[in-house]
Scaffold this active site. Structure first.
Site, PDB file in Angstrom:
ATOM      1  N   ARG A  10     116.022 118.972 -33.772  1.00  0.00           N
ATOM      2  CA  ARG A  10     115.256 120.206 -33.919  1.00  0.00           C
ATOM      3  C   ARG A  10     116.083 121.383 -34.444  1.00  0.00           C
ATOM      4  O   ARG A  10     116.243 122.411 -33.777  1.00  0.00           O
ATOM      5  CB  ARG A  10     114.564 120.572 -32.609  1.00  0.00           C
ATOM      6  N   ARG A  30     113.076 126.660 -26.481  1.00  0.00           N
ATOM      7  CA  ARG A  30     113.441 126.779 -27.896  1.00  0.00           C
ATOM      8  C   ARG A  30     112.531 127.733 -28.652  1.00  0.00           C
ATOM      9  O   ARG A  30     112.938 128.334 -29.643  1.00  0.00           O
ATOM     10  CB  ARG A  30     113.371 125.411 -28.573  1.00  0.00           C
ATOM     11  N   CYS A  62     118.002 118.995 -27.897  1.00  0.00           N
ATOM     12  CA  CYS A  62     116.715 118.977 -27.207  1.00  0.00           C
ATOM     13  C   CYS A  62     116.442 117.552 -26.773  1.00  0.00           C
ATOM     14  O   CYS A  62     116.917 116.598 -27.402  1.00  0.00           O
ATOM     15  CB  CYS A  62     115.650 119.465 -28.171  1.00  0.00           C
ATOM     16  N   ASP A 120     102.403 115.683 -30.214  1.00  0.00           N
ATOM     17  CA  ASP A 120     102.253 116.110 -28.812  1.00  0.00           C
ATOM     18  C   ASP A 120     101.220 115.286 -28.040  1.00  0.00           C
ATOM     19  O   ASP A 120     101.036 115.493 -26.839  1.00  0.00           O
ATOM     20  CB  ASP A 120     101.880 117.600 -28.745  1.00  0.00           C
ATOM     21  N   LYS A 174      99.174 127.086 -25.287  1.00  0.00           N
ATOM     22  CA  LYS A 174     100.583 127.475 -25.129  1.00  0.00           C
ATOM     23  C   LYS A 174     101.216 127.788 -26.479  1.00  0.00           C
ATOM     24  O   LYS A 174     101.844 128.820 -26.663  1.00  0.00           O
ATOM     25  CB  LYS A 174     101.369 126.327 -24.462  1.00  0.00           C
ATOM     26  N   ASN A 175     101.040 126.868 -27.425  1.00  0.00           N
ATOM     27  CA  ASN A 175     101.761 127.014 -28.687  1.00  0.00           C
ATOM     28  C   ASN A 175     101.143 128.045 -29.634  1.00  0.00           C
ATOM     29  O   ASN A 175     101.706 128.327 -30.691  1.00  0.00           O
ATOM     30  CB  ASN A 175     101.908 125.654 -29.379  1.00  0.00           C
ATOM     31  N   ARG A 206     105.671 123.779 -17.615  1.00  0.00           N
ATOM     32  CA  ARG A 206     105.911 124.557 -18.833  1.00  0.00           C
ATOM     33  C   ARG A 206     104.656 124.598 -19.701  1.00  0.00           C
ATOM     34  O   ARG A 206     104.496 125.532 -20.479  1.00  0.00           O
ATOM     35  CB  ARG A 206     107.028 123.911 -19.657  1.00  0.00           C
TER      36      ARG A 206
END
Ligand code: EPU
Length: 419
Positions: free
Chosen positions: A122, A93, A117, A306, A22-23, A398
């Site tokens: 952030r 974001r 958030c 994470d 994802k990132n 997500r």
């Protein structure tokens, strides 16, 4: 709203395939704005955040087509507006990642300022200051970052904090700037390296990605390319913890063991037997209860924030006392309070959670508060006695592709029910 129902108590056994990261996908899709021809990105995970990024590009007039295998073609030559609206930025974001590319390529970007958030303040001050140092004129008006520039100029930027998306935004912007940009104290995450590799495939001149000093020589234009996104290291780690917490055996395929070394070290410390080859990892607990471990989050290559919540879940049922210290985000412990409702013994002291392993958790209705918190509640539910119901699971969608299917493939009793 849908809920997840999980019956705990089954030792997971089997193998699954890890999806694209994802990132890495999010900045890569934003970087497609830099190219003057269509770009094809494959191994894109089917996730809500990816859909949001595609919607954001579409709103700007960029042509995006997605085939059934999630190969995404992005053609930015049809762009009409250089605008990221609040409605989308507030849901994700990472939308801020269009700021650097829009400004570098089109000289103009109006991007909503992300608000608060669930996991911390952030701010995006480092993104903004870096672009200003490259010659951009930026001010905040009506909740928007309004940025203008003729052509950005290369600059030496010392990033005040290690920031992943900040490094990515500035690296993207620098690819089309006039002259050389040096990013000092850059993030070293594999997703930054994947983005750099993608930019290089489009003709960018970048060296040092993966170290804390990235050097970018600006070029006049970037061209089309085809690129495959790297596997998701956080999804990888999450399924390995699922194997560990249930005292089972899980093999994850299509992954990169070198990106999860800090996680594997902790799993071994917890008593797991971990074997791996070039693109798979297997964890086997041989039916044993895990030992509690101490975790301290920090930028890559140290232990990732994470993965903190997932190890908190592991510690709740481990033998002994384990601590989790969160150094990246100031409010990333909401899952701890929910796990307490399942019988976990957790004490919070500032940014440290002290977790005393209990013999058993019991099912309870719980609520997901952010993406990784949701993952930790699923893990806790996999070992709790009875049927746990998790609400607000849109958070999990997500960032985890087909999580029920993958867990079912490993033998878990999990299903999605309409709320
Ligand atoms: N920070 C600043 N100023 C800035 C930018 C960051 O003070 O301008 C601070 C943050 O407040 C935080 C620290 O720097 O305390 C590090 O945050 P970073 O900027 O690295 O986080 P991010 O880029 O917003 C990415 C991931 C997150 C992941 C963090 C840390 C993406 C799209 N998101 O966020 O992923 O937790 O890096 O590794 O890449 C997730 O996937 O669940 C997730 C939250």
């Amino acid at each position: 709203m849908d809920k997840l129902q999980i019956h705990g108590g089954i030792a997971l056994d089997g193998e699954i395939r890890i999806s694209g990261s994802k990132n890495a996908t999010l900045p890569i899709l934003a970087a497609c704005l830099l190219a003057d021809r269509p770009v094809i990105v494959s191994n894109v995970p089917h996730l809500q955040d990816v859909t949001t990024m595609i919607e954001l590009l579409g709103r700007m007039g960029v042509s995006v087509t997605v085939d059934e295998k999630m190969r995404v073609e992005v053609d930015a030559s049809t762009i009409k507006e250089y605008f990221a609206p609040y409605q989308l930025v507030k849901t994700m974001r990472a939308s801020i990642l269009v700021l650097g590319p829009l400004l570098a390529r089109f000289g103009s970007a109006d991007v909503s300022l992300p608000g608060g958030c669930a996991i911390g303040a952030r701010p995006v001050n480092i993104h903004v200051a870096g672009l200003q140092a490259m010659g951009a004129d930026i001010h905040i008006e009506n909740g928007y970052i309004k940025a203008r520039a003729r052509r950005l100029r290369g600059a030496r930027l010392v990033l005040e904090t290690v920031t992943v998306t900040g490094t990515e935004n500035l690296m993207m912007a620098a690819t089309l700037a006039d002259g050389e940009t040096v990013l000092e104290n850059a993030a070293r995450e594999p997703e930054v390296v994947d983005l750099a590799n993608f930019l290089r495939a489009m003709g960018a001149q970048i060296s040092g990605a993966g170290t804390d000093r990235i050097v970018i020589q600006g070029v006049e234009r970037l061209h089309s390319c085809e690129y495959e996104v790297l596997p998701d290291r956080i999804e990888t780690g999450t399924y390995l913890v699922a194997g560990a917490i249930t005292a089972g055996r899980v093999r994850v395929k299509n992954t990169r063991p070198q990106h999860v070394e800090a996680v594997i070290d902790k799993l071994q410390e917890a008593g797991a037997t971990v074997t791996s080859a070039e693109n798979w990892i297997e964890i086997d607990m041989r039916g044993r209860r895990p030992q509690a471990v101490d975790i301290r989050t920090a930028p890559y290559p140290a232990f990732p924030t994470d993965m903190q919540a997932q190890f908190a879940a592991l510690n709740t049922i481990a033998a002994g006392v384990g601590t989790i210290t969160e150094t990246i985000f100031e409010n990333r412990f909401m899952h701890m309070l929910e796990m307490r409702r399942m019988g976990a013994e957790i004490r919070l002291e500032g940014n440290t959670a002290i977790i005393k392993g209990v013999d058993r958790l019991t099912a309870a209705p719980v609520m997901a508060t952010d993406l990784r918190a949701s993952a930790s509640l699923i893990l806790a539910a996999l070992v709790a006695d009875g049927r746990t119901e998790i609400e607000r699971i849109y958070h999990i969608d997500r960032g985890y592709e087909a999580i029920e299917e993958k867990l079912q493939q490993l033998g878990a009793k999990i299903r999605r029910v309409p709320g």
